[in-house]
Design a protein around this motif. Structure first.
Motif: not given
Length: 192
Positions: A87-91, A93-95, A97-98, A101
């Motif tokens: 979950k930490y790694k996903y967060e 990566d998501k940050r 990407k944002e 953008k």
């Protein structure tokens, strides 16, 4: 896990984690990979346990069925949290990407013309320059001179001045017209 790669009679051993192409600072240190003896521990509820041994922190993480992740490895002692690594790694990566953008890169667009340009072609080039400028890009206007046309470089400078007068409401001249080799160049940027 290691992967063996054969290449021209040599054998190289590559760690499977190194194939991702990420630099060392992008890698997250967690669980048994933590090398320090002590860590400043924050558990999964957010409670600060202070400085404790890494072995005890790992045991606490295991009891909670979660991972021990170094969130600030450069501190003395490093700060570790008990959390779900996936979950930490996903967060993270998501940050990332944002942030990517929202980032706007300024491109350099180039318009090439000859000084003998016809009126319709000139209008098309002018329209393209306005489009590039409205997108926030820099534009390099190049007036090409070939062979004996070098003797008439004053006509190329006249054309760049014509571009400047037609675009004066839309652009700011970053670099005035100059002779660079066999070309006369003019750099324009969006008006601020």
């Amino acid at each position: 896990m290691f992967v063996i790669v054969k290449h021209k009679k040599r054998r190289h051993t590559i760690a499977a984690d190194d194939k991702s192409g990420k630099s060392a600072k992008d890698k997250v240190i967690f669980n048994e990979k933590i090398r320090s003896r002590e860590v400043r521990l924050i558990d999964h509820t957010g409670k600060n346990h202070g400085v404790i041994s890494t072995r005890d922190a790992l045991r606490m993480a295991e009891d909670a069925n979660l991972d021990l992740v170094l969130v600030s490895p450069n501190q003395e002692p490093p700060v570790a949290k008990i959390l779900d690594y996936g979950k930490y790694k996903y967060e993270l990566d998501k940050r990332a990407k944002e942030a990517k953008k929202k980032q706007h890169t300024i491109e350099i667009k180039e318009i090439k013309v000859r000084y003998k340009i016809d009126t319709h072609d000139y209008e098309v080039r002018l329209k393209n320059i306005r489009k590039f400028i409205s997108q926030g890009n820099k534009v390099k206007i190049v007036v090409m001179l070939r062979g004996r046309e070098m003797q008439h470089s004053n006509l190329a400078f006249d054309l760049t001045k014509r571009f400047m007068t037609d675009l004066e409401n839309d652009v700011t001249v970053e670099k005035a017209p100059a002779l660079e080799g066999r070309n006369v160049t003019l750099w324009v940027i969006p008006k601020t």
